[in-house]
Write an enzyme that holds these catalytic residues in place. Structure first.
Site, PDB file in Angstrom:
ATOM      1  N   CYS A  37      -4.130  11.946   1.195  1.00 61.26           N
ATOM      2  CA  CYS A  37      -4.262  13.167   1.982  1.00 61.26           C
ATOM      3  C   CYS A  37      -3.412  13.102   3.236  1.00 61.26           C
ATOM      4  CB  CYS A  37      -5.726  13.374   2.386  1.00 61.26           C
ATOM      5  SG  CYS A  37      -6.889  13.218   1.020  1.00 61.26           S
ATOM      6  N   GLY A  64      -1.023  16.729  -0.139  1.00 59.34           N
ATOM      7  CA  GLY A  64      -2.185  17.238  -0.858  1.00 59.34           C
ATOM      8  C   GLY A  64      -2.193  18.742  -0.870  1.00 59.34           C
ATOM      9  N   ASN A 139      -7.787   9.829   5.497  1.00 59.79           N
ATOM     10  CA  ASN A 139      -6.777   9.595   4.469  1.00 59.79           C
ATOM     11  C   ASN A 139      -6.935   8.175   3.983  1.00 59.79           C
ATOM     12  OD1 ASN A 139      -4.432   9.330   2.900  1.00 59.79           O
ATOM     13  ND2 ASN A 139      -3.180   8.829   4.678  1.00 59.79           N
ATOM     14  N   GLY A 140      -7.117   8.000   2.679  1.00 58.79           N
ATOM     15  CA  GLY A 140      -7.258   6.661   2.119  1.00 58.79           C
ATOM     16  C   GLY A 140      -8.398   6.597   1.124  1.00 58.79           C
ATOM     17  N   TYR A 280       7.486   7.001  -2.199  1.00 58.78           N
ATOM     18  CA  TYR A 280       7.108   8.271  -2.813  1.00 58.78           C
ATOM     19  C   TYR A 280       6.529   9.308  -1.858  1.00 58.78           C
ATOM     20  CZ  TYR A 280       4.923  11.602  -6.009  1.00 58.78           C
ATOM     21  OH  TYR A 280       4.558  12.742  -6.649  1.00 58.78           O
TER      22      TYR A 280
END
Length: 510
Positions: A37, A64, A139-140, A280
């Site tokens: 995210c 996201g 995030n994670g 990425y």
């Protein structure tokens, strides 16, 4: 007379059969949440935090695309709005943003795996605790989330979401800390895995990065306001100045007057940022841990050209993620750089969509062949990674149908052999093409004339770290090596259950 199928054809047939079975199993047993995210936060300055948060989330939209949310505070009350869909659809109307009052706010943009897309899981998550309101954007992924959740439920905790992010709220609520900062700090001691947090309280904006720095978080400044974001590209859109990366294991406490206090929550941990952010996820115009992502990816392409050259007429990226590496490959190889594929920018990223059926359909609407460029040519396609091989197989077929004489694939990272448990939606190991097939077998499965990967040492060299040192790796690179930097309590528990079930079946059969 029928001839026996070739070895490559047999491998391809088995691969397609496994893809069909994997999709059936995903439909029957959807996986739990596992999200990558984007988070953003701001405190101080004018009373238009919501507008700046919305702009920041728009810059982080690539992280996201399923849902987004904003929570703000105006000195007296918290305001929150969460919606499914893109930021541009959720937070563009003035009335929506005007309702989110205050000069402090946090936001979140997310995607999930199948089964986790309902509105209750959209962040930021909010709760009223004994020391005031608390909003969390995460995030994670936590690797002991199921274990912790089961323990807390046994002790009487009531969960309102299926997201591991709610654990931060639940653990903070149980803390006896005298301040909200103490409560959040206490929650960190119980969790394992990867996290970058933006936490909004009544008197501060907190930013926290996990002890290894697996997930990114950066600190910026906009006038007298402090700003936090997953990537520095979010600062560009609002005109904020990049200050520095939040250090692994650090908490920054940002106050409304613009002051920033630093606390090192975890000390003496080896920093190992996620290598996949560089390969990425991060936008090319971002800086991750002080490095330009665009320049890093060009170096990957140059190293790839040295290690896996190809006899061809032109080099083309698989847009957009393969563009910088393809530029580097073309520069080093001396081949012409062309666009063999044209991408529609209204289709989303196939890698992060939760359904294989959607991924399959997405390839055709996402890329189309540039017939005038590829007809009669030997084409080298550069991509950032190869996961299931579904997209690569379809692109190879597309280019051959457009008249390409040869199609060669080059991948700007090593083969992905192991799954991720820290927030990137890589499939299970059984679904990873490289986990059970050689490079030659994978080449046959995607229908290419040749296939080459960047070596692990080449990857580290291109990123400026030299050959990988197994005793002290510079990155979290478990997808290539199986070297996970933290305990995997939930996975170990799952593996133990699976072994018990296998033993039970053996006993029953005997």
């Amino acid at each position: 007379m029928r001839t026996a199928p070739s070895r490559a054809a047999r491998h391809a047939a088995r691969f397609l059969a496994r893809e069909r079975e994997a999709e059936r199993m995903r439909a029957v047993f959807p996986r739990a949440l596992n999200e990558e995210c984007g988070v953003f936060g701001i405190i101080g300055g004018a009373d238009d935090a919501a507008t700046k948060v919305a702009l920041g989330l728009h810059a982080l939209q690539h992280r996201g695309q399923e849902a987004c949310g904003i929570t703000t505070y105006d000195g007296e009350r918290f305001f929150s709005d969460k919606k499914l869909g893109l930021v541009s659809g959720a937070f563009t109307e003035a009335a929506t943003l005007d309702a989110l009052k205050g000069n402090a706010g946090i936001g979140h943009t997310r995607y999930s795996t199948a089964g986790g897309s309902d509105l209750r899981n959209v962040q930021p998550l909010y709760a009223d605790l004994d020391r005031g309101g608390l909003a969390v954007a995460h995030n994670g992924n936590l690797t002991n989330a199921r274990t912790l959740r089961a323990d807390l439920i046994r002790k009487g905790s009531i969960f309102h979401t299926t997201s591991d992010s709610e654990l931060f709220v639940q653990l903070a609520a149980l803390s006896r800390g005298l301040s909200m900062v103490d409560k959040v700090t206490d929650s960190l001691s119980a969790v394992e895995g990867a996290y970058a947090l933006c936490v909004l309280t009544q008197d501060a904006l907190l930013g926290v990065r996990d002890p290894q720095g697996i997930r990114p978080l950066v600190l910026g400044k906009l006038g007298n306001a402090a700003v936090l974001a997953s990537e520095s590209c979010a600062f560009d859109l609002i005109g904020a100045e990049f200050v520095r990366d939040v250090r692994p294991g650090e908490m920054v406490i940002c106050r409304p007057d613009g002051s920033v206090e630093s606390r090192q929550i975890f000390a003496d941990r080896k920093a190992r940022p996620c290598i996949f952010e560089l390969i990425y996820f991060a936008r090319p115009n971002s800086f991750v841990d002080g490095e330009s992502v665009y320049e890093l990816r060009k170096r990957l392409g140059r190293q790839l050209a040295e290690e896996a050259p190809a006899s061809a007429d032109l080099v083309s990226p698989i847009p957009d993620s393969g563009v910088p590496a393809a530029i580097g490959f073309a520069q080093r190889s001396g081949l012409a750089y062309e666009m063999a594929l044209i991408r529609s920018h209204y289709s989303g990223r196939t890698f992060i969509e939760p359904s294989q059926q959607i991924r399959e359909a997405g390839v055709a609407r996402k890329h189309s062949a540039n017939i005038g460029v590829v007809r009669g040519k030997r084409v080298v396609l550069i991509d950032d990674s190869l996961v299931r091989g579904t997209t690569s197989r379809k692109i190879t077929t597309m280019l051959r149908e457009a008249g390409a004489r040869e199609v060669h694939f080059r991948i700007a990272c090593p083969p992905i052999v192991y799954p991720d448990f820290y927030g990137i939606d890589t499939p299970s190991q059984d679904e990873l093409m490289a986990s059970s097939h050689s490079v030659d077998e994978m080449c046959g499965m995607i229908g290419a004339d040749s296939l080459g990967f960047l070596s692990l040492d080449g990857l580290y060299t291109a990123l400026g770290k030299g050959p990988r040192r197994s005793e002290e790796p510079a990155f979290t690179d478990h997808c290539f090596t199986g070297d996970y930097p933290t305990a995997l309590a939930d996975q170990e528990r799952k593996d133990t259950r699976a072994k018990i079930e296998q033993l039970s079946l053996l006993r029953e059969s005997s």
